[in-house]
Motif scaffolding. Structure first.
Motif, PDB file in Angstrom:
ATOM      1  N   LYS A   5       0.818  -1.216   0.000  1.00  0.00           N
ATOM      2  CA  LYS A   5       0.000   0.000   0.000  1.00  0.00           C
ATOM      3  C   LYS A   5       0.853   1.268   0.000  1.00  0.00           C
ATOM      4  O   LYS A   5       0.337   2.358  -0.190  1.00  0.00           O
ATOM      5  CB  LYS A   5      -0.962   0.001   1.182  1.00  0.00           C
ATOM      6  N   ASP A   6       2.162   1.119   0.182  1.00  0.00           N
ATOM      7  CA  ASP A   6       3.074   2.261   0.074  1.00  0.00           C
ATOM      8  C   ASP A   6       3.372   2.599  -1.387  1.00  0.00           C
ATOM      9  O   ASP A   6       3.922   3.660  -1.671  1.00  0.00           O
ATOM     10  CB  ASP A   6       4.393   1.976   0.796  1.00  0.00           C
ATOM     11  N   LEU A   7       3.044   1.698  -2.295  1.00  0.00           N
ATOM     12  CA  LEU A   7       3.250   1.960  -3.725  1.00  0.00           C
ATOM     13  C   LEU A   7       2.222   2.975  -4.197  1.00  0.00           C
ATOM     14  O   LEU A   7       1.022   2.703  -4.184  1.00  0.00           O
ATOM     15  CB  LEU A   7       3.072   0.687  -4.554  1.00  0.00           C
ATOM     16  N   LYS A   8       2.697   4.115  -4.588  1.00  0.00           N
ATOM     17  CA  LYS A   8       1.794   5.164  -5.074  1.00  0.00           C
ATOM     18  C   LYS A   8       2.093   5.547  -6.518  1.00  0.00           C
ATOM     19  O   LYS A   8       1.232   6.081  -7.207  1.00  0.00           O
ATOM     20  CB  LYS A   8       1.909   6.422  -4.198  1.00  0.00           C
ATOM     21  N   THR A   9       3.336   5.282  -6.963  1.00  0.00           N
ATOM     22  CA  THR A   9       3.760   5.695  -8.301  1.00  0.00           C
ATOM     23  C   THR A   9       4.595   4.605  -8.959  1.00  0.00           C
ATOM     24  O   THR A   9       5.091   3.687  -8.292  1.00  0.00           O
ATOM     25  CB  THR A   9       4.621   6.976  -8.242  1.00  0.00           C
ATOM     26  N   ASP A  12       7.971   4.558  -7.400  1.00  0.00           N
ATOM     27  CA  ASP A  12       8.028   3.771  -6.168  1.00  0.00           C
ATOM     28  C   ASP A  12       8.293   2.298  -6.492  1.00  0.00           C
ATOM     29  O   ASP A  12       9.112   1.643  -5.845  1.00  0.00           O
ATOM     30  CB  ASP A  12       6.711   3.861  -5.387  1.00  0.00           C
ATOM     31  N   TYR A 115      -5.916  -3.329  -4.661  1.00  0.00           N
ATOM     32  CA  TYR A 115      -5.181  -2.093  -4.398  1.00  0.00           C
ATOM     33  C   TYR A 115      -4.512  -1.574  -5.675  1.00  0.00           C
ATOM     34  O   TYR A 115      -4.661  -0.412  -6.041  1.00  0.00           O
ATOM     35  CB  TYR A 115      -4.132  -2.290  -3.297  1.00  0.00           C
ATOM     36  N   GLN A 119      -5.294   1.839  -7.551  1.00  0.00           N
ATOM     37  CA  GLN A 119      -4.234   2.859  -7.464  1.00  0.00           C
ATOM     38  C   GLN A 119      -3.689   3.240  -8.850  1.00  0.00           C
ATOM     39  O   GLN A 119      -3.351   4.382  -9.103  1.00  0.00           O
ATOM     40  CB  GLN A 119      -3.089   2.350  -6.572  1.00  0.00           C
ATOM     41  N   PHE A 120      -3.624   2.257  -9.742  1.00  0.00           N
ATOM     42  CA  PHE A 120      -3.022   2.472 -11.057  1.00  0.00           C
ATOM     43  C   PHE A 120      -4.034   2.295 -12.180  1.00  0.00           C
ATOM     44  O   PHE A 120      -3.685   1.890 -13.297  1.00  0.00           O
ATOM     45  CB  PHE A 120      -1.818   1.528 -11.235  1.00  0.00           C
TER      46      PHE A 120
END
Length: 125
Positions: A5-9, A12, A115, A119-120
């Protein structure tokens, strides 16, 4: 980074995988322009999926075992909203597969799949 869940980009994900985001995407200029955007997006998703699965697997690379029909593998499933140009997300688990060709974009768990798909979502579009 310790958690998927720390993956935002995309950047990253490159950090997790030890890749240089400025050098890792191939040059698709030899392909017709109408295909390039989707080829770049797919290249990024391969790296993002690998990073998310690694983070969800305590830092170890997760390689789906397509000879093991008991191991669940998850893929996002998208569908269009009726009567609009909207893009929606759903997921599906394959309990069994007779294909001998593996998927580079499958996930270790439903939670990781949901997720990353959300997110993507722009890359998936």
């Amino acid at each position: 980074m310790k958690n998927y869940k720390d993956l935002k980009t995309f950047e990253d994900a490159c950090k997790v995988e030890g890749l240089d985001p400025k050098k890792v995407i191939p040059d698709f200029s030899c392909y017709p322009e109408k295909y390039r955007e989707s080829m770049i997006a797919h290249s990024k998703l391969v790296i993002i999926v690998g990073a998310a699965n690694r983070l969800a697997n305590d830092g170890d690379e997760w390689i789906p075992d397509f000879t093991n029909s008991y191991e669940n593998k998850y893929e996002p499933w998208f569908y269009l909203k009726e009567g609009s140009s909207g893009f929606r997300y759903g997921d599906y688990v394959y309990g069994n597969s007779y294909s001998y060709v593996g998927s580079r974009l499958c996930f270790i768990s439903k939670e990781v799949c949901e997720y990353v798909a959300n997110q993507f979502i722009e890359l998936y579009k």
